[in-house]
Design an enzyme around this catalytic site. Sequence first.
Site, short mmCIF file in Angstrom:
data_model
loop_
_atom_site.label_atom_id
_atom_site.label_comp_id
_atom_site.label_asym_id
_atom_site.label_seq_id
_atom_site.Cartn_x
_atom_site.Cartn_y
_atom_site.Cartn_z
N TYR A 140 -8.30 50.22 -142.22
CA TYR A 140 -8.52 49.33 -143.36
C TYR A 140 -7.29 48.46 -143.65
O TYR A 140 -7.40 47.42 -144.30
CB TYR A 140 -8.87 50.13 -144.64
CG TYR A 140 -10.20 50.86 -144.58
CD1 TYR A 140 -11.09 50.66 -143.53
CD2 TYR A 140 -10.57 51.73 -145.59
CE1 TYR A 140 -12.29 51.34 -143.48
CE2 TYR A 140 -11.77 52.40 -145.55
CZ TYR A 140 -12.64 52.20 -144.49
OH TYR A 140 -13.84 52.87 -144.45
N LYS A 189 -10.71 62.08 -133.93
CA LYS A 189 -11.53 61.70 -132.77
C LYS A 189 -10.59 61.73 -131.57
O LYS A 189 -10.38 60.73 -130.87
CB LYS A 189 -12.14 60.30 -133.02
CG LYS A 189 -13.17 59.87 -132.01
CD LYS A 189 -14.50 60.61 -132.11
CE LYS A 189 -15.45 60.16 -131.01
NZ LYS A 189 -16.65 61.01 -130.90
N ASP A 221 -17.53 63.20 -135.43
CA ASP A 221 -18.99 63.18 -135.29
C ASP A 221 -19.57 64.58 -135.51
O ASP A 221 -20.61 64.75 -136.17
CB ASP A 221 -19.43 62.59 -133.95
CG ASP A 221 -18.56 63.03 -132.78
OD1 ASP A 221 -17.49 63.63 -133.02
OD2 ASP A 221 -18.96 62.80 -131.62
N ASP A 245 -13.42 58.18 -145.88
CA ASP A 245 -14.29 57.36 -146.71
C ASP A 245 -15.74 57.80 -146.49
O ASP A 245 -16.50 58.07 -147.43
CB ASP A 245 -14.10 55.89 -146.31
CG ASP A 245 -14.77 54.92 -147.26
OD1 ASP A 245 -15.27 55.37 -148.31
OD2 ASP A 245 -14.79 53.71 -146.95
N ASP A 249 -18.15 60.66 -148.97
CA ASP A 249 -19.43 60.27 -149.57
C ASP A 249 -20.55 61.20 -149.11
O ASP A 249 -21.42 61.58 -149.89
CB ASP A 249 -19.80 58.83 -149.17
CG ASP A 249 -19.39 57.83 -150.24
OD1 ASP A 249 -18.50 58.18 -151.06
OD2 ASP A 249 -19.94 56.71 -150.27
#
Length: 356
Positions: A140, A189, A221, A245, A249
């Site tokens: 980001y 990852k 994942d 992020d 959620d």
Amino acid sequence: MPKITVLPGDGIGPEIITEAVKVLQVIAEQGNASFTFEQFPVGGVAIDQTGVPLPANTLEQCKSSDAVLLGAVGGPKWDTLPGELRPEMALLGLRKELQLFSNLRPAKVYDALIEASTLKREVIQGVDLLVVRELTGGIYFGEKTKVETEQGIKVTDALTYTELEIERIVRLGFETAMKRRKKLTSVDKANILESSRVWRAVAEKVAVDYPEVELNHMLVDNCAMQLVRNPKQFDVIVTENMFGDILSDEAAMLTGSIGMLPSASMGTGSVGMFEPIHGSAPDIAGQGVANPLATILSAAMMLKYSFGMNEEAEQIEKAVFNVLEEGYRTKDLATEDSKVVTTQEMGDLVVHALKS
Ligand code: NAD
């Protein structure tokens, strides 16, 4: 005497903040603690009063306090303003100026609210996990490029971290796990990303300082899948900005109730910021129906993470649990057999439960 800066903000912000402050005052009365509360404008109300979403005075007060309790900002009245003048810019400004590099979001399933979740009872009963998300680095904030090529636009978002940035968030993950069930899942990852391989190595290095904490690594994942398959396996999850992020959620929705979810942002400085994860809910503002429990639970996080008042934080959590067990609900969570109460009544019930 801990100094708390209170930023009610917009929409339902003032209504829910009032209830959280009330609860903190009871905690102070009951124990030896005493807090000072000073209230300042932020977001849309600040734009109306001063022309900017984060006035210099508000920021100074936050910086000189021990913790910040925030309601929510934003609303249709300010939606047409240019980007840099929007109420939400106050949040980015506060994160940057208070150097808040982490966001802590617990997801706890209350037995009394199990039906609010979209998942099966046996999967979510007893879930009590916390996502520690890196907040100021990663993709980001990395370098962005956009160039015209023969194949059309070529675009890049760089995922950048320094070892120092990784170490401080991973360390916070371990510290947080020490205050809970001492289990830390570091999500990355590492089979694909170089940044993740460094992340993993740093996590292993920091782990040496926390022999009591059980560390495991999980690919992002797989983590996304495990969160809905068997969320009870998690205690603390620590991860980088974008993974965090998305996963926070996902974890939040295990509980199914946005009005119940608190959060904490901690940083390099000494000031932490505590706020519900929901927004200013302009559709129900001023009606006295907003659920104040996410904000009350954010105040409990403040006691725990900023002031080390673990016992008092647990008292608040228990009071919330008891009120829900007794069947009281604000409108957002009400079912046919609920005792429906207003925002203020819900605050009063938590206060009553704390006192008894
Ligand atoms: P929202 O979270 O405000 O509302 C989504 C839905 O959930 C609405 O139907 C609302 O009534 C309900 N809801 C939210 N909190 C509730 C509570 N405590 N009790 C009962 N019901 C509740 O999200 P939105 O509608 O997308 O955004 C509204 C405004 O809030 C926008 O201006 C947005 O930019 C802003 N926002 C602010 C923050 C923040 O301050 N941290 C976060 C998200 C959105």
